[in-house]
Design a protein around this motif. Structure first.
Motif, PDB file in Angstrom:
ATOM      1  N   GLU A 100       0.833  -1.214   0.000  1.00  0.00           N
ATOM      2  CA  GLU A 100       0.000   0.000   0.000  1.00  0.00           C
ATOM      3  C   GLU A 100       0.862   1.256   0.000  1.00  0.00           C
ATOM      4  N   GLY A 101       2.030   1.172   0.609  1.00  0.00           N
ATOM      5  CA  GLY A 101       2.891   2.349   0.747  1.00  0.00           C
ATOM      6  C   GLY A 101       3.983   2.420  -0.301  1.00  0.00           C
ATOM      7  N   THR A 102       5.042   3.073   0.079  1.00  0.00           N
ATOM      8  CA  THR A 102       6.170   3.325  -0.810  1.00  0.00           C
ATOM      9  C   THR A 102       7.057   2.088  -0.948  1.00  0.00           C
ATOM     10  N   TYR A 103       7.590   1.899  -2.155  1.00  0.00           N
ATOM     11  CA  TYR A 103       8.573   0.837  -2.387  1.00  0.00           C
ATOM     12  C   TYR A 103       9.546   1.287  -3.469  1.00  0.00           C
ATOM     13  N   LEU A 104      10.623   0.529  -3.633  1.00  0.00           N
ATOM     14  CA  LEU A 104      11.672   0.857  -4.598  1.00  0.00           C
ATOM     15  C   LEU A 104      11.670  -0.145  -5.741  1.00  0.00           C
ATOM     16  N   LYS A 105      12.083   0.317  -6.916  1.00  0.00           N
ATOM     17  CA  LYS A 105      12.154  -0.569  -8.082  1.00  0.00           C
ATOM     18  C   LYS A 105      13.387  -0.175  -8.909  1.00  0.00           C
ATOM     19  N   PRO A 106      14.491  -0.926  -8.764  1.00  0.00           N
ATOM     20  CA  PRO A 106      15.717  -0.581  -9.486  1.00  0.00           C
ATOM     21  C   PRO A 106      15.866  -1.318 -10.812  1.00  0.00           C
ATOM     22  N   TYR A 107      16.639  -0.743 -11.690  1.00  0.00           N
ATOM     23  CA  TYR A 107      17.107  -1.438 -12.890  1.00  0.00           C
ATOM     24  C   TYR A 107      18.359  -0.732 -13.395  1.00  0.00           C
ATOM     25  N   MET A 108      19.102  -1.413 -14.234  1.00  0.00           N
ATOM     26  CA  MET A 108      20.378  -0.898 -14.695  1.00  0.00           C
ATOM     27  C   MET A 108      20.428  -0.879 -16.215  1.00  0.00           C
ATOM     28  N   ILE A 109      21.043   0.161 -16.749  1.00  0.00           N
ATOM     29  CA  ILE A 109      21.304   0.239 -18.179  1.00  0.00           C
ATOM     30  C   ILE A 109      22.813   0.370 -18.358  1.00  0.00           C
ATOM     31  N   PRO A 110      23.457  -0.704 -18.830  1.00  0.00           N
ATOM     32  CA  PRO A 110      24.894  -0.601 -19.079  1.00  0.00           C
ATOM     33  C   PRO A 110      25.156   0.206 -20.346  1.00  0.00           C
ATOM     34  N   GLY A 111      26.254   0.931 -20.330  1.00  0.00           N
ATOM     35  CA  GLY A 111      26.649   1.689 -21.512  1.00  0.00           C
ATOM     36  C   GLY A 111      27.632   0.887 -22.355  1.00  0.00           C
ATOM     37  N   SER A 112      28.164   1.534 -23.331  1.00  0.00           N
ATOM     38  CA  SER A 112      29.129   0.898 -24.227  1.00  0.00           C
ATOM     39  C   SER A 112      30.478   0.714 -23.536  1.00  0.00           C
ATOM     40  N   LEU A 113      31.238  -0.242 -24.035  1.00  0.00           N
ATOM     41  CA  LEU A 113      32.610  -0.440 -23.588  1.00  0.00           C
ATOM     42  C   LEU A 113      33.526   0.445 -24.423  1.00  0.00           C
ATOM     43  N   PHE A 114      34.504   1.074 -23.772  1.00  0.00           N
ATOM     44  CA  PHE A 114      35.483   1.899 -24.452  1.00  0.00           C
ATOM     45  C   PHE A 114      36.870   1.380 -24.120  1.00  0.00           C
ATOM     46  N   ALA A 115      37.671   1.100 -25.134  1.00  0.00           N
ATOM     47  CA  ALA A 115      39.045   0.644 -24.911  1.00  0.00           C
ATOM     48  C   ALA A 115      39.844   1.784 -24.285  1.00  0.00           C
ATOM     49  N   LYS A 116      40.468   1.511 -23.144  1.00  0.00           N
ATOM     50  CA  LYS A 116      41.271   2.519 -22.454  1.00  0.00           C
ATOM     51  C   LYS A 116      42.763   2.275 -22.619  1.00  0.00           C
ATOM     52  N   HIS A 117      43.120   1.051 -22.959  1.00  0.00           N
ATOM     53  CA  HIS A 117      44.522   0.695 -23.145  1.00  0.00           C
ATOM     54  C   HIS A 117      44.650  -0.150 -24.403  1.00  0.00           C
ATOM     55  N   LEU A 118      45.753  -0.007 -25.078  1.00  0.00           N
ATOM     56  CA  LEU A 118      45.986  -0.785 -26.289  1.00  0.00           C
ATOM     57  C   LEU A 118      46.467  -2.185 -25.943  1.00  0.00           C
ATOM     58  N   GLY A 119      46.329  -3.084 -26.862  1.00  0.00           N
ATOM     59  CA  GLY A 119      46.830  -4.440 -26.678  1.00  0.00           C
ATOM     60  C   GLY A 119      45.737  -5.403 -26.266  1.00  0.00           C
ATOM     61  N   ALA A 120      46.051  -6.669 -26.421  1.00  0.00           N
ATOM     62  CA  ALA A 120      45.078  -7.726 -26.127  1.00  0.00           C
ATOM     63  C   ALA A 120      44.667  -7.736 -24.662  1.00  0.00           C
ATOM     64  N   GLY A 121      45.564  -7.381 -23.772  1.00  0.00           N
ATOM     65  CA  GLY A 121      45.244  -7.409 -22.343  1.00  0.00           C
ATOM     66  C   GLY A 121      44.818  -6.068 -21.788  1.00  0.00           C
ATOM     67  N   GLY A 122      44.551  -5.092 -22.653  1.00  0.00           N
ATOM     68  CA  GLY A 122      44.182  -3.756 -22.203  1.00  0.00           C
ATOM     69  C   GLY A 122      42.808  -3.712 -21.557  1.00  0.00           C
ATOM     70  N   LEU A 123      42.619  -2.724 -20.722  1.00  0.00           N
ATOM     71  CA  LEU A 123      41.347  -2.564 -20.021  1.00  0.00           C
ATOM     72  C   LEU A 123      40.340  -1.789 -20.874  1.00  0.00           C
ATOM     73  N   SER A 124      39.085  -2.104 -20.674  1.00  0.00           N
ATOM     74  CA  SER A 124      37.987  -1.366 -21.291  1.00  0.00           C
ATOM     75  C   SER A 124      37.155  -0.740 -20.185  1.00  0.00           C
ATOM     76  N   GLU A 125      36.729   0.502 -20.407  1.00  0.00           N
ATOM     77  CA  GLU A 125      35.890   1.199 -19.438  1.00  0.00           C
ATOM     78  C   GLU A 125      34.429   0.908 -19.743  1.00  0.00           C
ATOM     79  N   GLN A 126      33.682   0.517 -18.714  1.00  0.00           N
ATOM     80  CA  GLN A 126      32.240   0.253 -18.827  1.00  0.00           C
ATOM     81  C   GLN A 126      31.518   1.299 -17.993  1.00  0.00           C
ATOM     82  N   ARG A 127      30.721   2.122 -18.640  1.00  0.00           N
ATOM     83  CA  ARG A 127      29.895   3.097 -17.925  1.00  0.00           C
ATOM     84  C   ARG A 127      28.455   2.608 -17.933  1.00  0.00           C
ATOM     85  N   GLY A 128      27.662   3.149 -17.037  1.00  0.00           N
ATOM     86  CA  GLY A 128      26.260   2.782 -17.016  1.00  0.00           C
ATOM     87  C   GLY A 128      25.476   3.647 -16.049  1.00  0.00           C
TER      88      GLY A 128
END
Length: 134
Positions: free
Chosen positions: A34-62
């Motif tokens: 009857e009262g207040t409640y919460l309802k979450p959800y997530m939208i991931p963004g695109s991956l962006f390469a932050k470092h070159l090379g096969a082992g480089g990191l990618s940034e994930q925003r969302g």
């Protein structure tokens, strides 16, 4: 992305439990109270390469959305106070662990995005913007 949603949902659940609020988790059985409640959800963004090379990191925003669903005709003040409290629970710079060997998730900012009356409720939305590396 499971580690990201788990970390954000765990943080929200801690808040909801302390406030005595129910949470309508995605794709889970839920009977609205009857009262207040919460309802979450997530939208991931695109991956962006932050470092070159096969082992480089990618940034994930969302964006992690936390919707506050409140009864109509009760004013907006309580929902706005709850929105402020949720934003304080996800402060800028907050780091959440994603598990062994993974870099932490970091909160960029949290703010109330919209508040509107719907047919059956007052809808207030908080946006928690984040990033992590994979």
């Amino acid at each position: 992305m499971k580690q990201v949603s788990d970390a954000l949902n765990t943080r929200l659940n801690t808040f909801a439990t302390a406030q005595g609020l129910l949470v309508a988790w995605q794709n889970a059985d839920f009977t609205p109270p009857e009262g207040t409640y919460l309802k979450p959800y997530m939208i991931p963004g695109s991956l962006f390469a932050k470092h070159l090379g096969a082992g480089g990191l990618s940034e994930q925003r969302g964006i992690y959305y936390v919707n506050i669903i409140s009864p109509l005709n009760m004013g907006v003040g309580d929902a706005q106070e709850l929105a402020d409290a949720i934003c304080q629970h996800f402060p800028r710079g907050l780091e959440l662990s994603l598990g062994d060997g993974l870099l932490p998730l970091r909160v960029v900012q949290s703010h109330m995005a919209i508040q509107r009356e719907e047919e059956t409720c007052l809808f207030t939305q908080i946006q928690v913007q984040f990033y992590t590396y994979r």
